[in-house]
Design an enzyme around this catalytic site. Structure first.
Site, mmCIF file in Angstrom:
data_model
loop_
_atom_site.group_PDB
_atom_site.id
_atom_site.type_symbol
_atom_site.label_atom_id
_atom_site.label_comp_id
_atom_site.label_asym_id
_atom_site.label_seq_id
_atom_site.Cartn_x
_atom_site.Cartn_y
_atom_site.Cartn_z
ATOM 1 N N CYS A 146 0.817 -1.227 0.000
ATOM 2 C CA CYS A 146 0.000 0.000 0.000
ATOM 3 C C CYS A 146 0.854 1.281 0.000
ATOM 4 C CB CYS A 146 -0.953 0.000 1.181
ATOM 5 S SG CYS A 146 -0.241 -0.523 2.738
ATOM 6 N N HIS A 263 -2.036 6.828 3.283
ATOM 7 C CA HIS A 263 -0.584 6.920 3.487
ATOM 8 C C HIS A 263 -0.096 8.195 2.805
ATOM 9 C CE1 HIS A 263 -0.838 3.127 5.313
ATOM 10 N NE2 HIS A 263 -0.269 2.357 4.420
HETATM 11 N N1 LIG Z 1 -4.410 -2.949 5.424
HETATM 12 C C1 LIG Z 1 -3.998 -2.415 4.292
HETATM 13 O O1 LIG Z 1 -4.145 -1.202 4.065
HETATM 14 C C2 LIG Z 1 -3.323 -3.268 3.239
HETATM 15 C C3 LIG Z 1 -2.989 -2.655 2.032
HETATM 16 C C4 LIG Z 1 -2.345 -3.406 1.024
HETATM 17 C C5 LIG Z 1 -2.065 -4.726 1.240
HETATM 18 N N2 LIG Z 1 -2.397 -5.301 2.438
HETATM 19 C C6 LIG Z 1 -2.108 -6.736 2.584
HETATM 20 O O2 LIG Z 1 -3.360 -7.408 2.618
HETATM 21 C C7 LIG Z 1 -3.255 -8.566 3.474
HETATM 22 C C8 LIG Z 1 -4.300 -8.423 4.570
HETATM 23 O O3 LIG Z 1 -3.987 -7.278 5.345
HETATM 24 P P1 LIG Z 1 -5.028 -6.641 6.364
HETATM 25 O O4 LIG Z 1 -4.432 -5.367 6.790
HETATM 26 O O5 LIG Z 1 -6.387 -6.672 5.797
HETATM 27 O O6 LIG Z 1 -4.938 -7.711 7.569
HETATM 28 P P2 LIG Z 1 -6.002 -7.985 8.733
HETATM 29 O O7 LIG Z 1 -6.864 -6.805 8.925
HETATM 30 O O8 LIG Z 1 -5.213 -8.495 9.873
HETATM 31 O O9 LIG Z 1 -6.918 -9.173 8.134
HETATM 32 C C9 LIG Z 1 -6.398 -10.473 7.924
HETATM 33 C C10 LIG Z 1 -7.484 -11.373 7.354
HETATM 34 O O10 LIG Z 1 -6.925 -12.672 7.135
HETATM 35 C C11 LIG Z 1 -7.605 -13.635 7.942
HETATM 36 N N3 LIG Z 1 -6.651 -14.599 8.506
HETATM 37 C C12 LIG Z 1 -5.683 -14.354 9.427
HETATM 38 N N4 LIG Z 1 -5.001 -15.502 9.690
HETATM 39 C C13 LIG Z 1 -5.576 -16.463 8.947
HETATM 40 C C14 LIG Z 1 -5.351 -17.869 8.779
HETATM 41 N N5 LIG Z 1 -4.390 -18.504 9.449
HETATM 42 N N6 LIG Z 1 -6.142 -18.543 7.923
HETATM 43 C C15 LIG Z 1 -7.122 -17.928 7.244
HETATM 44 N N7 LIG Z 1 -7.407 -16.618 7.360
HETATM 45 C C16 LIG Z 1 -6.635 -15.886 8.193
HETATM 46 C C17 LIG Z 1 -8.289 -12.841 9.049
HETATM 47 O O11 LIG Z 1 -9.416 -13.577 9.496
HETATM 48 P P3 LIG Z 1 -10.025 -13.415 10.988
HETATM 49 O O12 LIG Z 1 -10.809 -12.144 10.998
HETATM 50 O O13 LIG Z 1 -10.874 -14.633 11.082
HETATM 51 O O14 LIG Z 1 -8.876 -13.369 11.929
HETATM 52 C C18 LIG Z 1 -8.676 -11.574 8.286
HETATM 53 O O15 LIG Z 1 -9.830 -11.811 7.502
HETATM 54 C C19 LIG Z 1 -1.825 -8.577 4.024
HETATM 55 O O16 LIG Z 1 -1.058 -9.451 3.250
HETATM 56 C C20 LIG Z 1 -1.373 -7.133 3.846
HETATM 57 O O17 LIG Z 1 0.003 -7.013 3.719
HETATM 58 C C21 LIG Z 1 -3.030 -4.605 3.420
#
Ligand SMILES: NC(=O)c1ccc[n+]([C@@H]2O[C@H](COP(=O)([O-])OP(=O)(O)OC[C@H]3O[C@@H](n4cnc5c(N)ncnc54)[C@H](OP(=O)(O)O)[C@@H]3O)[C@@H](O)[C@H]2O)c1
Length: 372
Positions: A146, A263
Site C-alpha cells: 500500500c 498513506h
Molecule cells: N491494510 C492495508 O491497508 C493493506 C494494504 C495493502 C495490502 N495489504 C495486505 O493485505 C493482506 C491483509 O492485510 P489486512 O491489513 O487486511 O490484515 P487484517 O486486517 O489483519 O486481516 C487479515 C485477514 O486474514 C484472515 N486470517 C488471518 N489468519 C488467517 C489464517 N491462518 N487462515 C485464514 N485466514 C486468516 C483474518 O481472518 P479473521 O478475521 O478470522 O482473523 C482476516 O480476515 C496482508 O497481506 C497485507 O500485507 C493490506
C-alpha cells in the site's frame, strides 16, 4: 452479461472488507463467498468483522463466513487479502484451478508474477500467461504494497517524460495499513490515559504494547525493502516474457503515524531532464487524459488518476477523492538539493487504491482484455 462469481479470502480484515465493499453491487462481478480464519468461520460476516460496516448490505452481513478448508472450485475469481504467510500456500493452491488477484506479498517478487497498477503497467499482465508453466489453470496477479502505490503512480509520468536518476521518499503511514488488530489497539488507546515516558522502550514492531496514539513509530517491518524493490519492478519494461526493472537509485524511510486511513509521503526526485513545477503539472494532466482514454470505462477507475492540489494533501479530508482511487499530489515545488528535479507530497488511500479497490480495477481490466 453474466456476472463472474467471486470469493474473498480474508474478508473480515481491513483489506478484505474493502474487497467486499467494492464487490457489493458491482456491475461485472457477483460476491459469492466470504472466507476467513477459524476465528470467524461459521459466524455471520457482520459479527465476525469488527470494522466499520457502513454501506455493507444486510444480506451480506448475514452471510456465513467460511473457513479456508471450504475454498472450492466453483468460482471465476478469488480475491485474496490474507496475511502473506498464509497466502503463500492458499493462493498457490487456488491458482491451480482459479485466477487470483491479491493484496499480499506472497508471490510479488517472482519472475513470472507482475505487480499490477492498472494505470501504470497494465501491459505487465502478459506475464500471467507464463504461470501456466507451473501447471496452473489460473494465475496470481498481486498488487503492490500500500505504500508503494502512491509513490509509483506519482513517479510514473515523471519517469516516462523526464527520466529519473534518484528518488528519496519518507512515509507517514496510517494505522489501518497494519490490519484490524492494530486499528482495534489504536481505538482502545484513544480512550485511555497515555503512558508516561518509559524507561527501556522496546522496538515497537515487536512490542505487543506498542503505543500508537500520540506517537510516531519509526520502523515498519520489511516495508522499506518492499517499496524500493516494487517501485523499480512496476516502472520496469516488459519484453520477451520478463520484466526489466527501472534503473534509478531509490531509498525511503517508512513511519507509522496515528491517522486512520491514507498513506502520506514526501518525495524528492532527481530527474534526467530539467523541469519546472508547471512542467510536472502539465505532465500529470496528460497522464490523466491518457488514463481516461485507456481505462475510463472500468467501473472502479476514478475521474482523475492524479488529483493535483495547490496545497498539502490532508488524509482526513482528501483520502476519499475519486472514491479512494485518486492519487492526491500537492506542494509540487522545485528542489534545491539537485541540479534538476522536483519535490512533492502525495496521499494514497491504502485500503482502496492501495489494496482492494485497486485490485478490483485490475480484475476489471483483465476481464476487459479477455484474460478473465
Ligand atoms: N491494510 C492495508 O491497508 C493493506 C494494504 C495493502 C495490502 N495489504 C495486505 O493485505 C493482506 C491483509 O492485510 P489486512 O491489513 O487486511 O490484515 P487484517 O486486517 O489483519 O486481516 C487479515 C485477514 O486474514 C484472515 N486470517 C488471518 N489468519 C488467517 C489464517 N491462518 N487462515 C485464514 N485466514 C486468516 C483474518 O481472518 P479473521 O478475521 O478470522 O482473523 C482476516 O480476515 C496482508 O497481506 C497485507 O500485507 C493490506
Amino acid at each position: 452479461m453474466e456476472k463472474l462469481r467471486v470469493g474473498v479470502l480474508g474478508a473480515t480484515g481491513a483489506a478484505g472488507l474493502e474487497f467486499v465493499r467494492a464487490l457489493c453491487g458491482h456491475p461485472w462481478f457477483e460476491l459469492e463467498e466470504l472466507y476467513a480464519s477459524g476465528r470467524s468461520a461459521g459466524r455471520p460476516f457482520g459479527e465476525a468483522c469488527t470494522l466499520d460496516l457502513s454501506g455493507i448490505p444486510e444480506d451480506v452481513k448475514e452471510r456465513r463466513v467460511r473457513g479456508m478448508g471450504e475454498v472450492g472450485k466453483g468460482l471465476d475469481l478469488i480475491c485474496s487479502a490474507l496475511p502473506s504467510e498464509v497466502a503463500r500456500e492458499v493462493e498457490g493452491e487456488c491458482a491451480r484451478h482459479t485466477p487470483v488477484i491479491s493484496t499480499t506479498s506472497a508471490f510479488r517478487y517472482e519472475d513470472d508474477v507482475p505487480i499490477l497498477i492498472t494505470e501504470v503497467n497494465a501491459d505487465h499482465h502478459r506475464l500471467l500467461g507464463l504461470q501456466r508453466r507451473r501447471g496452473w489453470e489460473g494465475w496470481i496477479a498481486p498488487g503492490p504494497n500500500c505504500t508503494t502505490v502512491g509513490l509509483a503512480v506519482s513517479l510514473c509520468p515523471i519517469y516516462r517524460e523526464l527520466g529519473i536518476k534518484r528518488v528519496i521518499m519518507s512515509s507517514y503511514q496510517s494505522v489501518s495499513g497494519g490490519g484490524y488488530a492494530l486499528i482495534q489497539k489504536w481505538r482502545a488507546q484513544r480512550r485511555l490515559e497515555l503512558p508516561k515516558p518509559l524507561e527501556g522502550v522496546r522496538e515497537p514492531i515487536r512490542d505487543p504494547e506498542v503505543v500508537l496514539e500520540g506517537n510516531v513509530i519509526g520502523y515498519i517491518e520489511k516495508e522499506e525493502a518492499k517499496v524500493k524493490r516494487e517501485t523499480l519492478k512496476i516502472l520496469g519494461d516488459y519484453a520477451d516474457g520478463r520484466i526489466e526493472p527501472a534503473r534509478f537509485r531509490i531509498d525511503c524511510s517508512c513511519v507509522r503515524v496515528p491517522t486512520l486511513r491514507g498513506h502520506f509521503e514526501t518525495v524528492f526526485v532527481e530527474t534526467e531532464r530539467a523541469c519546472s513545477e508547471e512542467d510536472v503539472k502539465a505532465i500529470y494532466e496528460e497522464f490523466n487524459e491518457r488514463c481516461k482514454r485507456e481505462f475510463g470505462d472500468l467501473p472502479s477507475s476514478p475521474e482523475k488518476a492524479i488529483v493535483v492540489l495547490d496545497r498539502s494533501p490532508q488524509p482526513i479530508f482528501d483520502v476519499g477523492l475519486g472514491g479512494g482511487m485518486s492519487t492526491v499530489v500537492g506542494r509540487i515545488e522545485r528542489i534545491e538539493a539537485y541540479d534538476s528535479g522536483i519535490k512533492y507530497q502525495v496521499l494514497s488511500d491504502n485500503t482502496q487504491r492501495g489494496a482492494a479497490k485497486g485490485m478490483v480495477q485490475v480484475a476489471e481490466y483483465l476481464h476487459k482484455v479477455g484474460f478473465l
